[in-house]
Design an enzyme around this catalytic site. Sequence first.
Site, PDB file in Angstrom:
ATOM      1  CE  LYS A  40      -5.108 -48.479   0.031  1.00  0.00           C
ATOM      2  NZ  LYS A  40      -7.015 -49.365   0.078  1.00  0.00           N
ATOM      3  CB  SER A  80      -6.633 -52.246   2.363  1.00  0.00           C
ATOM      4  OG  SER A  80      -6.932 -51.741   0.960  1.00  0.00           O
ATOM      5  CB  SER A 102     -10.408 -50.344   2.337  1.00  0.00           C
ATOM      6  OG  SER A 102      -9.497 -52.010   2.538  1.00  0.00           O
TER       7      SER A 102
END
Lengths: 479, 485
Positions: B78, B153, B177
């Site tokens: 990420k 996310s 997330s």
Amino acid sequence: MKFQAVIGLEVHVQLKTDTKIFCGCPTTFGAAPNSQTCPVCLGMPGALPVLNKKVVEFAIRAGLATNCRIAPRSVFARKNYFYPDLPKGYQISQFELPICQEGHLDIEVEGETKRIGITRIHMEEDAGKLVHADVPELGNGSGVDLNRACTPLLEVVSEPDLRSADEAVAYLKKLHQIVVYLGVSDGNMEEGSFRCDANVSVMPVGAGQFGTRAEIKNVNSFRFVKQAIEYEIERQIELIEEGGTVVQETRLFDPGTGQTRSMRGKEEAHDYRYFPDPDLVPLVISDDWVADVRLALPELPEAKRLRYREELGLPDYDAEVLVASRELAEYFEACVAAGAPAKTAANWVMGEVTRALNEAGLEIGACPVAPARLTALLQLIEKGTISGKIAKTVFDEMWSSDKAPEAIVEEKGLVQVSDTGAIEKIIDEIMAANMGQVEEYRGGKEKVFGFFVGQVMRASKGKANPAVVNELLLKKLKG
Amino acid sequence: MELFELTIHELHDKLKKREVSSVEATRALLARIEATEPQVGAFITVTAAEGLAAAEAADRRIAAGEIDLLTGIPVALKDIFVTAGVRTTCGSRILENFVPPYDGTVVARLKAQGAVLLGKLNQDEFAMGSSTESSAFGVTRNPWDPERTPGGSSGGSAACIAARQATATLGTDTGGSIRQPASHCGCVGLKPTYGRVSRYGVIAYASSLDQVGPLTRDVTDAAIMLGAVAGYDPLDSTSVERPVPDYRAALTGKATGLKIGLPREYYREGLDPEVKQALEAAIETFRGLGAEFVEVSLPHTDYAVATYYLIATAEASSNLARYDGVRFGHRTATAEGLLDMFRKSRAEGFGAEVKRRIMLGTYALSSGYYDAYYLKAQKVRTLIMQDFSRAFESVDLLLTPVAPTPAFKIGEKVDDPLQMYLSDIFTIPVNLAGTCGISVPAGFSAAGLPIGLQLVGRPFGEETILRAAHAFEQATAWHQRHAAL
């Protein structure tokens, strides 16, 4: 109407740890801009603070020396505001739960002792600094130097117990002396290691409620603190007497004019949005740790002064002067430890040594005559080898060479004459040459005695032992 | 089987036996990224050259007989993890050209094992969002249905696994997330206990809630990734000094004797019938494996979302203050004076959702409102923690839904933030309690969308939830289905 000033001080003390409060960067003063930074003190995305244990120890030391309660659990908070030299957009400080609370210091002003409350001492990080001028690369812009960012500070907040500029200065000097003695700060005011904000208000004498206060920011000398507070008290009284009202605001002191001027008003005051810093767990301090720090505390000026008086038999004045600086006291104590009589050592340290240092512009730490060598000199006086006066000459010689006092005395033939025969001979000659004065003395004018002493000393080139001179003169003059 | 389809443990076995090289595997995944990326949009930055160089280094290391579980394994991260020399954007315009000078701790730990970094993955801006639609670098699409979001996310991380573009990934979980996108993309997502994994070098959203965790193809891989990154870090004061267990050894395939709690407050109206059905089937599967179920209560569940949005936004408003245009990242080109520079740089650099949360958090912390909002939320957070501790007095773990529905459509909730916030209703309480949770594939909707189930463990109870998840995985075949890309 008579007015009474009310003053509270917030003092920022920079701690002399080797590394910063939340990272391992060095804290050396004056390094090239941004050369002492890392992701943590630069506030880089992802970086996290880790508390320096030494800072906590220093805070405990300062708290104990100012009679504070050390909180078993304290919390770091974020103080949020935007400023270009504040890398994270917040300062890590302590807010609701500081490490030290409820202390006090006793100060002496005009012979009176007064107790000044210390509300709290908390730990925090410093910000960086902006560079606006004289850097060609910057052109018209400004630069940010973050070397100072994240250096450890203690903020010492007093109660509004001070009533005059003199009291404020006495308190500051006392606090300064303590932090330097504790070894937690170098106390260097020019470099900003010890700086103060003063909250000043005035109220009619006897009023039950304090007046509106103004805060004077960042004053960094004892003299300026006195000037700034005195000016501010005057200003506020005049304002009220003219029918005006004092507004709560932040003011700056201008050393050039000796005046304070408004920096920002209350309406621009920040909402710092304090909240506990989630990156730092609450700080838990064990009783054992506090006890260990207490045991390791150095002797503080107060205790030293008492000891000098009680154990070494020094007069109050001497004790006061000697403990004023930790280095001076250490020098004096080294002399005593090496075998110098306390009172003689005190006289010399306060007298000749201090004079010579001042003339050379040196600190005691850089004194070319080490305590052991001075003690050797003082012992020569004690033994009667040389007189105190001759010793001053020897001292000057020692200052510029590393010779032992005995060697200098030998070399220059300065050994004191205690031989009564030789001195008697001189006295006889002088009395014979000054019969008029002999008559005056014998007629009751005892002041003339000093004249004879002076003459004998001069004739002996200062080498005659004054005690022997006195004794023989007295005998011969009395006839 | 194609190289890009392998799990960590499968690829590791082949690398160890020298059946393939890391360079071959890396090439296969880079080719897969090239082929699928136009449809998925999981990556912000692909680091092909650096990845191949790392693969070569890994092959040399393997040739020398040194092989760790992650040596030569191609991973993607990420874009919230700072990577030295590799652009790290956090999904934000304000960090569009930010190249960090340092590696965060988890990145350093992966590199130390010889993992190969393929690139940086898309995410909601500063990890704020549940759909990966708030990224400044475009939306990521769900590989199971390109009309739908992958969740968020860590949507890029989940989509990357579902599209088989990397062998394993790391994400972060602040309110769900990792688990929610894992559920929406049919992969395994683990949020470890707060303090288990260092946050040093993870761009902060809400510091007291953020935690790093893996998104992987199966439970074994999740255990391997956790083992690689977990453990005390002197650079993170909130990381916990506690030995790291051998998580892989905890995977016994057995669930016998496990006492599993079903929180009453999680099973009620609003839960999608297909999700409910999948969970009921999963409960039966666990029963078949010898687990025992009891109903428990987490009475303060209703307050979790509100509490989360006060605490998370308060912390975020402070954490994001450093993006001011002064030192790194975006600075406006047209400022008149300092204040204007701060204002314009932030106005231009931050997206709408980030601005909304900064405003919320600033308000919650401001004097006069602090007690009513932030402080109250902290008190409720304590009650929620106590709910969990009480429940764990009688059960070993909890079984709950991950998200109320399968993946929703792109654009469906962007204009209704409150609806969007409610999609994390089952994951948020776990972050507030600071404990651990895992999402594992547990079925599919009629439309072919993955459905996950969540297992929540005691603080530092990762071994238990991994064991249960693994046993369930062994007993089912959900994780073997692939998105048709």
